[in-house]
Design a protein around this motif. Structure first.
Motif, mmCIF file in Angstrom:
data_model
loop_
_atom_site.group_PDB
_atom_site.id
_atom_site.type_symbol
_atom_site.label_atom_id
_atom_site.label_comp_id
_atom_site.label_asym_id
_atom_site.label_seq_id
_atom_site.Cartn_x
_atom_site.Cartn_y
_atom_site.Cartn_z
ATOM 1 N N LYS A 1 13.665 -5.047 -6.842
ATOM 2 C CA LYS A 1 12.885 -4.205 -7.765
ATOM 3 C C LYS A 1 13.356 -2.770 -7.522
ATOM 4 O O LYS A 1 13.023 -2.161 -6.500
ATOM 5 N N ARG B 1 12.878 -2.972 0.101
ATOM 6 C CA ARG B 1 11.461 -2.857 -0.286
ATOM 7 C C ARG B 1 10.748 -4.173 0.043
ATOM 8 O O ARG B 1 10.635 -4.507 1.199
ATOM 9 N N SER B 2 10.322 -4.926 -0.979
ATOM 10 C CA SER B 2 9.691 -6.217 -0.674
ATOM 11 C C SER B 2 10.740 -7.319 -0.514
ATOM 12 O O SER B 2 10.395 -8.504 -0.426
ATOM 13 N N ARG C 1 12.305 -0.314 5.868
ATOM 14 C CA ARG C 1 11.466 -0.770 4.772
ATOM 15 C C ARG C 1 10.937 0.504 4.088
ATOM 16 O O ARG C 1 10.154 1.265 4.707
ATOM 17 N N ALA D 1 5.212 0.574 3.295
ATOM 18 C CA ALA D 1 4.330 0.450 4.447
ATOM 19 C C ALA D 1 4.444 -0.909 5.143
ATOM 20 O O ALA D 1 4.663 -0.996 6.348
ATOM 21 N N GLY D 2 4.282 -1.996 4.354
ATOM 22 C CA GLY D 2 4.195 -3.336 4.934
ATOM 23 C C GLY D 2 5.564 -3.876 5.299
ATOM 24 O O GLY D 2 6.481 -3.855 4.492
ATOM 25 N N ASN E 1 4.115 5.879 -0.031
ATOM 26 C CA ASN E 1 3.802 5.393 -1.389
ATOM 27 C C ASN E 1 2.300 5.145 -1.583
ATOM 28 O O ASN E 1 1.887 4.533 -2.563
ATOM 29 N N ARG F 1 -1.665 -7.769 -0.041
ATOM 30 C CA ARG F 1 -0.788 -8.942 0.015
ATOM 31 C C ARG F 1 -1.573 -10.170 -0.410
ATOM 32 O O ARG F 1 -2.742 -10.306 -0.059
ATOM 33 N N LYS G 1 4.502 -7.112 -8.942
ATOM 34 C CA LYS G 1 3.925 -6.149 -7.990
ATOM 35 C C LYS G 1 4.447 -4.743 -8.285
ATOM 36 O O LYS G 1 5.651 -4.501 -8.268
HETATM 37 C C1 3PG Z 1 4.338 -1.490 0.641
HETATM 38 O O1 3PG Z 1 4.145 -2.294 1.562
HETATM 39 O O2 3PG Z 1 4.779 -0.343 0.848
HETATM 40 C C2 3PG Z 1 3.970 -1.865 -0.756
HETATM 41 O O3 3PG Z 1 3.536 -3.168 -0.818
HETATM 42 C C3 3PG Z 1 5.046 -1.562 -1.780
HETATM 43 O O4 3PG Z 1 5.969 -2.589 -1.963
HETATM 44 P P1 3PG Z 1 7.240 -2.408 -2.916
HETATM 45 O O5 3PG Z 1 8.168 -1.442 -2.268
HETATM 46 O O6 3PG Z 1 7.821 -3.766 -3.066
HETATM 47 O O7 3PG Z 1 6.777 -1.872 -4.241
#
Ligand code: 3PG
Length: 306
Positions: free
Chosen positions: A10, A56-57, A76, A79-80, A103, A225, A272
């Motif tokens: 994405k 990213r994801s 990454r 955040a996640g 973000n 999530r 997402k």
């Molecule tokens: C994150 O963990 O930063 C968000 O879920 C954003 O995910 P993305 O980069 O796939 O939009």
């Protein structure tokens, strides 16, 4: 010359890619772009000759890490980091970082976008309801939770938060009511914004016992999530409670069943997109590029997560 790969199924907005390119070039590195890729093979091939990855994801599992023979760092842009195999990375001496907070605003704004969308009956012209005066519970008061709280207060909501890792004083100083027991948060609040990371403690933790405590007009808002929600519980709730609503940026696997059961009480973004704004892309993407440059040139490990 060392190469930094941006691997984003994405993609970032162009303005973010331009910014990343400038940082990478100015530091004397090469930029490689793999955007909108459609197969895992493309990713496996692209990582082969790079020292660093911004993702990213995208799923960075053991096979990807094995394939990236020269890899030193993976960041990454977000955040996640539940989508990268930290154990496999550590075993190969690969440093993993995230870009916390970069973000968050975009994600928090989407939470309200979805709440208003369902409250106004998907903009079909019929009479809806307002957020003002309603109770909102923030489940996890991190970077996103905090902004959710600020926006909710501005909208005149009655705001509560629960987070075992955040001091009561910090929450109260933000003018938000602290709730010690997570069950009380769900008991009290008509709207719950879930901002939890996905990990072994949180996976499927939003279960029937917890969700069924919500009062009349219960609306669960999940921009986090899908894995943190126990899906059989969700189905049971939708069947049992005709007031229960769910809006989410991370569609559950059982969404077709929910849509069949309760089309007016459910909304999921088609893809997402919580962090999909130019601003968030610039913030997270450029932070990732700067962190990589800092690590490769000076060994700076700030924001390392493994
Ligand atoms: C994150 O963990 O930063 C968000 O879920 C954003 O995910 P993305 O980069 O796939 O939009």
């Amino acid at each position: 010359m060392q190469t930094i790969l941006v691997a984003t199924e994405k993609p970032f907005a162009k303005v973010a890619v331009d910014g990343i390119r400038e940082i990478v070039k100015n530091a004397g590195f090469e930029l490689k772009l793999l955007e909108k890729y459609t197969s895992r093979e493309q990713l496996l091939e692209a990582v082969k000759d790079v020292e660093a990855i911004i993702f990213r994801s995208d799923i960075i599992d053991e096979q990807v890490i094995e394939s990236a023979k020269k890899l030193k760092i993976a960041v990454r842009a977000g955040a996640g980091y539940d989508n990268i195999d930290l154990k496999a990375a550590s075993a190969k001496g690969v440093v993993v970082m995230n870009t916390p907070g970069q973000n968050s605003n975009a994600v928090a704004e989407l939470a309200f976008g979805m709440m208003i969308y369902i409250n106004r009956n998907f903009y079909n012209g019929s009479s809806g309801v307002e957020l003002r005066g309603k109770t909102l519970g923030i489940h996890a008061y991190g970077n996103i939770g905090r902004i959710v709280g600020m926006i909710a207060k501005g909208m005149g909501m009655d705001v509560y938060a629960h987070d075992p890792f955040v001091d009561k004083v910090i929450i109260e100083n933000d003018g938000i009511k602290y709730v010690n027991d997570v069950k009380d948060l769900y008991r009290k609040c008509q709207y719950i914004s879930v901002n939890l990371p996905a990990n072994k403690e949180t996976r499927e933790s939003l279960n029937y016992d917890l969700l069924s405590l919500m009062p009349a007009g219960a609306t669960l808002v999940n921009t986090a999530r899908k894995e943190i929600v126990h899906e059989p519980s969700l189905l049971k709730l939708f069947a049992e409670r005709k007031d229960f609503r769910y809006v989410t940026d991370v569609a559950p696997d059982c969404q077709e069943q929910i849509k069949a059961e309760a089309p007016n009480r459910y909304y999921a973004t088609p893809k997402k997109m919580g962090a999909q704004t130019e601003e968030a892309n610039v913030n997270a993407g450029l932070a990732a590029a700067r962190q990589i440059v800092g690590f490769l040139t000076k060994g700076d490990k700030t924001f390392q997560v493994n």
